[in-house]
Design an enzyme around this catalytic site. Structure first.
Site, PDB file in Angstrom:
ATOM      1  CE  LYS A 196     -31.367 -92.806   1.219  1.00 38.17           C
ATOM      2  NZ  LYS A 196     -32.664 -92.393   1.803  1.00 38.17           N
TER       3      LYS A 196
ATOM      4  CB  SER B 215     -31.520 -90.335   4.871  1.00 36.00           C
ATOM      5  OG  SER B 215     -32.495 -91.082   4.158  1.00 36.00           O
TER       6      SER B 215
ATOM      7  CB  SER C  89     -35.364 -89.816   3.500  1.00 33.64           C
ATOM      8  OG  SER C  89     -35.001 -89.816   4.853  1.00 33.64           O
TER       9      SER C  89
END
Lengths: 89, 482
Positions: free
Chosen positions: B74, B149, B173
């Site tokens: 990420k 996310s 997330s």
């Protein structure tokens, strides 16, 4: 309320356009409605809760292998300093 | 292909790390134009890493536990020398000066770092639509969101562009995108994994964890990521169990609680059916099932959306146009430099949360909002502590629905916030939780089962998930397998 959004934006050092201020103003009333759910909880039920243990360590200075790479992230610098606009006229 | 199998095959010489990488780069060429999982593919760096792994093997050196495994990260995790944008314009061009602790650990196990994945800006969102760059699509249905996310990480693993990915989870997330994409997503207990080098969002909640195709891969990843780190004072010194060793132990005798607050009217019928079906599988495997209650669940979303933005407003104060990232060219004085750099650099959701956070911490409101929410958090934590005296695990839906359509919730922040309703409580309590796919709905979208265990009981989660996965293998479409 638009004044309130502007006041908060000022505290947060965030420049908002008029459109943004109007948008957030509308959304905030719904979000604050959501927040108001926790005001229904009575105070005695809350007593003694919410203490998060603080985990602190000694504030020792340790060498960083590549300090230049950190300072080099600044958008503007002069010599070993960060460069900013004039603070006082 | 699974990370564990790749590592075995590379270590035994059945396949080279460079062959594995070239297969994954091939998948990226095919899928990435439609899916948009990455902000940056580190092709050159990955090729050098794969080559180094093969060289190491040729020299007869012992290979690490992730030898040749292509891992996506990420874009809020720092890799030295590589841009970290956090999905934000304000950090565009920001080249990391050091490796995150988890990145160091991956490198030391001979993983091949494949790229930085797309995310909601500063991890604020549940759909990956809040990225400053482009939205990511759900590989199961390109009209749907992958969740967020960590949506880029989820999408990359789903269609075989990466074998394993890391995400971060503040209120769901990792788990919610895992559920939306049919993956295993693990949020370790608060303090299990070092956050050094993770761009901070809400420091009392943020955790890093893996997204993978199998429980075996999640266990392998956690064994590598977990453990003490002097550079994150919140990281626990507790010893790290061998998570892979518990996988075959089954669920016989495990007590599994169904919290009634997670099965209220209004829950999507297919989600409920699928989750209850999964619980029945656990029962047939020998688990004892009972209903339990977590009475303060209903206050969790409100308390979370006070606390997380409060912490964010403080953490994001550092983006001032002086030391990092974007500086507004039109500022005439220092005050304008701050206001314009931030106003031009941050996107709408980040601004919304900075404003909310500033508001709930401001003079006159702090008691009613922030202090009260902190105490509500204590009550939520106590709910879990009580319930874990009676059961070993909780089973719930990961999200109230399967993946929603792109744009469906983007104009209504409250409805987007409510999509985290089942993942937020475990984040607030700081315990361990995981999402594992448990079915596919009529529209062809995956459904996730969330398992929650007490603090530092990840082995219980993985043990149950592994037994479930063996009993009910998840039907992943052929076109997503690499």
């Amino acid at each position: 309320m638009p004044e309130e959004v502007r006041r908060i934006a000022q505290l947060a050092r965030l420049r908002l356009s008029d459109e943004e201020a109007a948008l957030y103003q509308g959304q905030f009333s719904r979000i604050l409605d959501l927040f108001s759910q926790i005001s229904k909880l009575q105070a005695p039920a809350l007593d003694g809760h919410g203490q998060i243990p603080s985990i602190l360590r000694e504030d020792e200075v340790l060498p960083f292998s590549n300090p230049e790479a950190l300072v080099g992230l600044a958008p503007e610098r002069e010599g070993g300093y960060y460069k900013v606009k004039k603070v006082m006229e | 292909m699974n990370a564990s199998s790749i590592a075995r095959d590379v270590a035994s010489g059945k396949v080279s790390a460079q062959e594995v990488l070239s297969r994954h780069l091939g998948s990226i060429r095919v899928s990435e134009p439609q899916v948009g999982a990455f902000i940056r593919v580190m092709e050159t760096e990955a090729m050098a890493m794969a080559k180094a792994v093969d060289e190491k093997r040729r020299q007869g050196a012992r290979l690490g536990r992730l030898a040749g495994v292509p891992v996506a990260l990420k874009d809020n995790l720092q890799v030295s020398g590589v841009e970290t944008t956090c999905g934000s314009r304000i950090l565009q061009g920001h080249v990391a000066a050091y490796d995150a602790a988890v990145v160091k650990r991956l490198k030391s196990e001979d993983a091949v770092l494949l790229g930085k994945t797309n995310m909601d800006e500063f991890a604020m969102g549940s759909s990956t639509e809040n990225s400053s760059f482009h939205p990511t699509k759900n590989p199961w249905n390109l009209g749907c969101v992958p969740g967020g996310s960590s949506g880029g990480s989820a999408a990359a693993v789903t269609c075989g562009m990466a074998s394993l990915a890391l995400g971060s989870d503040t209120g769901g997330s990792i788990r919610q995108p895992a559920a939306f994409c049919g993956l295993v997503g693990l949020k370790p207990s608060y303090g299990r994994v070092s956050r050094y080098g993770l761009v901070a969002f809400a420091s009392s909640l943020d955790q890093i964890g893996p997204l993978s195709r199998t429980t075996e891969d999640a266990a392998l990843a956690l064994s590598i990521l977990a453990g003490p780190d002097a550079q994150d004072s919140t990281c626990s010194k507790k010893s790290v169990p061998d998570y892979s060793a518990v996988l075959g132990q089954g669920v016989k005798g495990l007590r599994v609680g169904l919290p009634k607050e997670y099965f209220l009217p209004g829950l999507d019928a297919e989600v409920e059916g699928s989750v209850r079906g999964a619980v029945e599988v656990l029962r047939q495997l020998g688990a004892e099932i009972c209903e339990v209650s977590l009475p303060h669940t209903r206050y969790a979303v409100a308390a979370y959306y006070i606390l997380a933005p409060a912490e964010a407003s403080s953490n994001l104060a550092r983006y001032d146009g002086v030391r990092y990232g974007r500086r507004s060219p039109s500022a005439r004085n220092l005050e304008e430099l701050y206001e314009l750099s931030r106003g031009e650099g941050f996107g709408p959701e980040v601004k919304r949360r900075i404003l909310l956070g500033t508001y709930v911490l401001s003079a006159g409101y702090c008691d009613a909002y922030y202090n009260r929410a902190s105490r509500v958090r204590g009550l939520i934590r106590q709910d879990f502590k009580e319930v874990f005296k009676k059961v070993d695990l909780l089973a719930t839906p990961t999200a109230p629905t399967a993946a929603f359509r792109l744009g469906e919730k983007s104009s209504d922040p409250v409805s987007m916030y409510l999509s985290d309703v089942f993942t937020i409580p475990s984040s607030m309590a700081g315990n361990a939780s995981l999402s594992i796919p448990c079915g596919v709905n009529r529209a062809g979208l995956p459904i996730g089962l969330q398992l929650i265990a007490d603090d530092f009981q990840e082995q219980t989660l993985l043990r149950a998930a592994s037994a479930f996965e063996k009993a009910k293998p998840f039907p992943r479409p052929e076109k997503f397998s690499s």
